[in-house]
Design a protein around this motif. Sequence first.
Motif, PDB file in Angstrom:
ATOM      1  N   ARG A  55     -13.943   4.974 -20.722  1.00 23.84           N
ATOM      2  CA  ARG A  55     -14.185   5.180 -22.158  1.00 23.84           C
ATOM      3  C   ARG A  55     -12.892   5.200 -22.961  1.00 23.84           C
ATOM      4  O   ARG A  55     -12.783   4.533 -23.990  1.00 23.84           O
ATOM      5  CB  ARG A  55     -14.961   6.494 -22.362  1.00 23.84           C
ATOM      6  N   ARG A 174     -10.161  -0.721 -20.600  1.00 21.86           N
ATOM      7  CA  ARG A 174     -11.302   0.186 -20.755  1.00 21.86           C
ATOM      8  C   ARG A 174     -12.584  -0.632 -20.761  1.00 21.86           C
ATOM      9  O   ARG A 174     -12.549  -1.855 -20.917  1.00 21.86           O
ATOM     10  CB  ARG A 174     -11.185   1.019 -22.032  1.00 21.86           C
ATOM     11  N   PRO A 178     -18.264   1.826 -23.514  1.00 24.34           N
ATOM     12  CA  PRO A 178     -18.097   3.027 -22.669  1.00 24.34           C
ATOM     13  C   PRO A 178     -19.282   3.966 -22.761  1.00 24.34           C
ATOM     14  O   PRO A 178     -20.051   3.959 -23.721  1.00 24.34           O
ATOM     15  CB  PRO A 178     -16.836   3.674 -23.242  1.00 24.34           C
ATOM     16  N   ARG A 180     -21.113   7.739 -22.792  1.00 19.06           N
ATOM     17  CA  ARG A 180     -20.871   9.049 -23.388  1.00 19.06           C
ATOM     18  C   ARG A 180     -20.846  10.122 -22.300  1.00 19.06           C
ATOM     19  O   ARG A 180     -21.401   9.938 -21.222  1.00 19.06           O
ATOM     20  CB  ARG A 180     -21.971   9.365 -24.407  1.00 19.06           C
TER      21      ARG A 180
END
Length: 465
Positions: A55, A174, A178, A180
């Motif tokens: 993330r 990344r 992403p 949570r």
Amino acid sequence: MSLLIVSLDNTVLNVALPSMRRDLDASVSGLQWSIDAYTLVLASLLMLAGSTADRIGRRKVFVAGLVAFTGGSLLCSLAPGLDWLIVFRMVQAVGGAMLNPVAMSIITNTFTDPAERARAIGVWGAVGGVSMAAGPLIGGVLVDSVGWRSIFLINLPIGLAAFALTLRHIPESRAARPRRPDPLGQVLVIALLGSLTYGIIEAPAAGWRSPLIMGCAVVAFASFVGLLIHEPRREEPLIDLRFFRSAPFSGSTVIAISAFAGLAGFLFLNTLYLQDVRGLSALHAGLYMLPMAGLTVLFAPLAGRLVGSRGPRICLLIAGVSMASSGLLFALFEAETSNPLLFTGYMLFGLGFGMVNAPITNTAVSGMPRSQAGVAAAIASTSRQTGGTLGVAVIGSVLAAGLANGSDFSGAAQPAWWIITVCGLLVLVVGAATSGAWARATAERTARTLEEAVGAAAVTGSPTP
């Protein structure tokens, strides 16, 4: 280098256990906690670290992990007592949790060709073997010449070098979409692993039917059920249970737990036996375990090449047979009492462990969407650390119970050797069952399901489910 400092720390610590026990007046359970405080926190946080790295940036999390691990190592070297050492080991583990899954995610995203990735993972496994070879020797020299506190100081130059190399050579990366955080899932994972480990370690002293141990069992069971109920309901779970629809992935989880439980128990038993029963110095004990480490170094890269060209089945079968045979030598023939049998057992275990690491990791990340590489790698790493935690907890508790009942070391350790044998048999049986045509079909179906979910999320613009 990240794997080197994390693995080296564990192997060096095992050689130092007898010296730590004398200096800190620690019990067997205290020695168990000096190891399991680290592996428990590591296992609990690996999945959170993997998803966080996907993330906010893998290099960023990796650098933070290096700082925390190196700082925790310095604190361990200054610990005034066992309780403080355990606390500082937990600080180390917070940093270590940011290193392994992130490094594996970087490898997965760098080596996209399956054969190249398998070879890279073989090199990764060889580094673990190098740590097994170097750890007992380095630890033995340091413990005998400087003292056990120096074993933590060796992490400082390695950590600083890894820090500089990371800033210079590793680009930031990344996940495109992403995931949570999943706070409740994280709490349930910590509760499950923590209560299970605490109950196993403390049961010989408190009694298996004591309210404390029964309470730990209830918490562990409730946490496990809670995870099964909570995770499927989340759009972005901490543990994506769909991964386990793949038989090879599920098998790799069971194999990782079994193999690393066997390794942790094997090292724990042999370290105490060689120094406390045979009266060897820390250095000589390390030299005795060189055949095991040497074969791990030799066969880990070979396993990576075999997995890349022939698949994981051959490696898993060799690993299971070798590890189970090693355990049987100690359980049936008391191999520790005869040097030829002792070294044969060490070599068999080293061969088996060298062959098992590459197929575990490769199976865990193969076929998974690259956007979830950190989570998939973290589950594989969590399985390893969970196995190591349970291995020390179970083997140490069995040994402590036998010694408390008046048995000598060999008698107290015999049930533990049977447990290690069962760990090897699980690698063999599960490896055979989850590496055939049926298992590959389930992996392909799972990969399609996950790819479709990623594609649907990309079309709608929603987070990856």
